[in-house]
Design an enzyme around this catalytic site. Sequence first.
Site, PDB file in Angstrom:
ATOM      1  N   GLY A  10       0.817  -1.224   0.000  1.00  0.00           N
ATOM      2  CA  GLY A  10       0.000   0.000   0.000  1.00  0.00           C
ATOM      3  C   GLY A  10       0.842   1.260   0.000  1.00  0.00           C
ATOM      4  N   MET A  11       0.159   2.398   0.066  1.00  0.00           N
ATOM      5  CA  MET A  11       0.841   3.704   0.042  1.00  0.00           C
ATOM      6  C   MET A  11       1.734   3.874   1.264  1.00  0.00           C
ATOM      7  SD  MET A  11      -1.177   6.518  -1.853  1.00  0.00           S
ATOM      8  CE  MET A  11       0.483   6.929  -2.130  1.00  0.00           C
ATOM      9  N   CYS A 126      -2.754  10.578  11.073  1.00  0.00           N
ATOM     10  CA  CYS A 126      -1.748  11.460  10.455  1.00  0.00           C
ATOM     11  C   CYS A 126      -1.962  12.933  10.802  1.00  0.00           C
ATOM     12  CB  CYS A 126      -1.732  11.273   8.944  1.00  0.00           C
ATOM     13  SG  CYS A 126      -3.362  11.124   8.201  1.00  0.00           S
ATOM     14  N   GLN A 153      -6.414  18.265   3.615  1.00  0.00           N
ATOM     15  CA  GLN A 153      -5.733  16.970   3.566  1.00  0.00           C
ATOM     16  C   GLN A 153      -5.600  16.442   2.140  1.00  0.00           C
ATOM     17  OE1 GLN A 153      -7.733  15.800   7.843  1.00  0.00           O
ATOM     18  NE2 GLN A 153      -7.056  14.118   6.569  1.00  0.00           N
ATOM     19  N   HIS A 234      -0.379  17.013   4.368  1.00  0.00           N
ATOM     20  CA  HIS A 234      -1.566  17.611   4.978  1.00  0.00           C
ATOM     21  C   HIS A 234      -1.199  18.977   5.558  1.00  0.00           C
ATOM     22  CE1 HIS A 234      -3.505  13.882   4.384  1.00  0.00           C
ATOM     23  NE2 HIS A 234      -3.596  13.431   5.625  1.00  0.00           N
TER      24      HIS A 234
HETATM   25  N1  LIG Z   1      -2.384   7.227   3.817  1.00  0.00           N
HETATM   26  C1  LIG Z   1      -2.098   7.860   4.940  1.00  0.00           C
HETATM   27  O1  LIG Z   1      -1.703   9.044   4.963  1.00  0.00           O
HETATM   28  C2  LIG Z   1      -2.228   7.155   6.243  1.00  0.00           C
HETATM   29  C3  LIG Z   1      -1.725   7.780   7.367  1.00  0.00           C
HETATM   30  C4  LIG Z   1      -1.818   7.143   8.599  1.00  0.00           C
HETATM   31  C5  LIG Z   1      -2.401   5.916   8.668  1.00  0.00           C
HETATM   32  N2  LIG Z   1      -2.896   5.317   7.560  1.00  0.00           N
HETATM   33  C6  LIG Z   1      -3.496   3.994   7.714  1.00  0.00           C
HETATM   34  O2  LIG Z   1      -2.661   3.021   7.117  1.00  0.00           O
HETATM   35  C7  LIG Z   1      -3.447   1.975   6.571  1.00  0.00           C
HETATM   36  C8  LIG Z   1      -3.118   1.784   5.101  1.00  0.00           C
HETATM   37  O3  LIG Z   1      -3.334   2.980   4.398  1.00  0.00           O
HETATM   38  P1  LIG Z   1      -2.832   3.189   2.908  1.00  0.00           P
HETATM   39  O4  LIG Z   1      -3.079   4.610   2.625  1.00  0.00           O
HETATM   40  O5  LIG Z   1      -1.469   2.632   2.724  1.00  0.00           O
HETATM   41  O6  LIG Z   1      -3.892   2.278   2.104  1.00  0.00           O
HETATM   42  P2  LIG Z   1      -3.690   1.503   0.700  1.00  0.00           P
HETATM   43  O7  LIG Z   1      -2.748   2.242  -0.162  1.00  0.00           O
HETATM   44  O8  LIG Z   1      -5.074   1.268   0.221  1.00  0.00           O
HETATM   45  O9  LIG Z   1      -3.008   0.100   1.094  1.00  0.00           O
HETATM   46  C9  LIG Z   1      -3.661  -0.862   1.864  1.00  0.00           C
HETATM   47  C10 LIG Z   1      -2.710  -1.993   2.181  1.00  0.00           C
HETATM   48  O10 LIG Z   1      -3.374  -2.919   3.069  1.00  0.00           O
HETATM   49  C11 LIG Z   1      -3.361  -4.222   2.489  1.00  0.00           C
HETATM   50  N3  LIG Z   1      -4.574  -4.947   2.839  1.00  0.00           N
HETATM   51  C12 LIG Z   1      -5.849  -4.578   2.589  1.00  0.00           C
HETATM   52  N4  LIG Z   1      -6.701  -5.526   3.039  1.00  0.00           N
HETATM   53  C13 LIG Z   1      -5.936  -6.505   3.591  1.00  0.00           C
HETATM   54  C14 LIG Z   1      -6.215  -7.759   4.218  1.00  0.00           C
HETATM   55  N5  LIG Z   1      -7.466  -8.181   4.380  1.00  0.00           N
HETATM   56  N6  LIG Z   1      -5.172  -8.501   4.662  1.00  0.00           N
HETATM   57  C15 LIG Z   1      -3.894  -8.077   4.492  1.00  0.00           C
HETATM   58  N7  LIG Z   1      -3.562  -6.906   3.899  1.00  0.00           N
HETATM   59  C16 LIG Z   1      -4.578  -6.127   3.462  1.00  0.00           C
HETATM   60  C17 LIG Z   1      -3.288  -3.975   1.006  1.00  0.00           C
HETATM   61  O11 LIG Z   1      -2.813  -5.148   0.355  1.00  0.00           O
HETATM   62  P3  LIG Z   1      -3.182  -5.455  -1.197  1.00  0.00           P
HETATM   63  O12 LIG Z   1      -2.262  -4.600  -2.008  1.00  0.00           O
HETATM   64  O13 LIG Z   1      -2.898  -6.906  -1.310  1.00  0.00           O
HETATM   65  O14 LIG Z   1      -4.627  -5.096  -1.372  1.00  0.00           O
HETATM   66  C18 LIG Z   1      -2.284  -2.815   0.966  1.00  0.00           C
HETATM   67  O15 LIG Z   1      -0.983  -3.304   1.173  1.00  0.00           O
HETATM   68  C19 LIG Z   1      -4.893   2.340   6.852  1.00  0.00           C
HETATM   69  O16 LIG Z   1      -5.266   1.699   8.050  1.00  0.00           O
HETATM   70  C20 LIG Z   1      -4.840   3.837   7.038  1.00  0.00           C
HETATM   71  O17 LIG Z   1      -5.866   4.297   7.863  1.00  0.00           O
HETATM   72  C21 LIG Z   1      -2.814   5.905   6.346  1.00  0.00           C
END
Ligand SMILES: NC(=O)c1ccc[n+]([C@@H]2O[C@H](COP(=O)([O-])OP(=O)(O)OC[C@H]3O[C@@H](n4cnc5c(N)ncnc54)[C@H](OP(=O)(O)O)[C@@H]3O)[C@@H](O)[C@H]2O)c1
Length: 329
Positions: A10-11, A126, A153, A234
């Site tokens: 993921g991101m 974040c 954001q 953000h």
């Molecule tokens: N983006 C931000 O600025 C930010 C900041 C703080 C916290 N977060 C938190 O970090 C988390 C990820 O955010 P993101 O922005 O990186 O989202 P993202 O880009 O959509 O990536 C999601 C990740 O989670 C994996 N995943 C999804 N469902 C899963 C499952 N059932 N079992 C195992 N892995 C699974 C995905 O794997 P696949 O590729 O295989 O689908 C991917 O690696 C979220 O909880 C979010 O709230 C994000």
Amino acid sequence: MKVAVIGATGMVGDVMLKVLAERNFPLTELLLVASERSVGKKMTFKGNEYTVIGLADAVAARPNIAIFSAGGDTSLKWAPKFAEVGTTVVDNSSAWRMDPTKKLVVPEINAHELTAEDKIIANPNCSTIQLVMALHPLHKKYKMKRVVVSTYQSVSGTGVKAVKQLENEIAGVQGEMAYPYPIGRNALPHCDVFLENGYTKEEMKLAREPQKILDDRTFSVSATAVRIPTAGGHSESVNVEFENDFELNEVRKLLNEMPGVTVQDNPDTNTYPMPIYAHDKDEVFVGRIRRDETQRNTLNMWIVADNLRKGAATNAVQISEYLVEKGLV
Ligand SMILES: NC(=O)c1ccc[n+]([C@@H]2O[C@H](COP(=O)([O-])OP(=O)(O)OC[C@H]3O[C@@H](n4cnc5c(N)ncnc54)[C@H](OP(=O)(O)O)[C@@H]3O)[C@@H](O)[C@H]2O)c1
């Protein structure tokens, strides 16, 4: 030190690997974990190739640390399974943040609360992290009464699907929508889901998490969270009312002395924080520092940080570093 990165595809996962490599985190084994959709996929870390594995295999490998960035449901289901086999989980989702039995940690502020018994540690939201990094030194000195914050954001805060939506809109291509409306040339007063009180979940995270991190329920935070079409970073417009009066020069000094905070504040040279310059940086940038002339002991400021770095990956890696340094894992 065996480390599992959950949500590696993921991101946040992508930046997590970058930060682990940059900071030369003392790992001896790395497990890259994602959903069943990605199992078998090849990824590289420090020039070596790794194969993505599933969660059950990662638990069986009993890592010392598992850094989760894979959504709240995955954390709720799997973090306890890791904890049961002795792994310390550092979780980026909102699943455990307000659980009274779990610590909510920004290392510069409250890492000292951590013990070897903490098997699931929550990384704050974040937008909360960058807010408390600036509020903490000022609260210690002047004691906050009330904070009013409006956020601007970026789409990267929502994940890969939202970044793709913005890219599609710019390219004029029809595609999957992460938001209920177009985000390009728009501003959505809607981050995360709406709650019964009319606020969004993101706004309530901003209201509640700072009290827990600063271990003080005597101040209040009122938030409006807005999604804008910036790719990353953000921004926050913040109004803080203190019990005690302040000098602006001392405010700047206190902020500059806070580890991880950099003041960028000079109207004469148009110097102020902006998301494009905060990109890929670990610091929290603060500027537009000025007195609110309509109310006593009240300050206005503008806070910007890279949401994927200090807002997520860097903070989680700093927590992990602290655990290793203090022999807590
Ligand atoms: N983006 C931000 O600025 C930010 C900041 C703080 C916290 N977060 C938190 O970090 C988390 C990820 O955010 P993101 O922005 O990186 O989202 P993202 O880009 O959509 O990536 C999601 C990740 O989670 C994996 N995943 C999804 N469902 C899963 C499952 N059932 N079992 C195992 N892995 C699974 C995905 O794997 P696949 O590729 O295989 O689908 C991917 O690696 C979220 O909880 C979010 O709230 C994000």
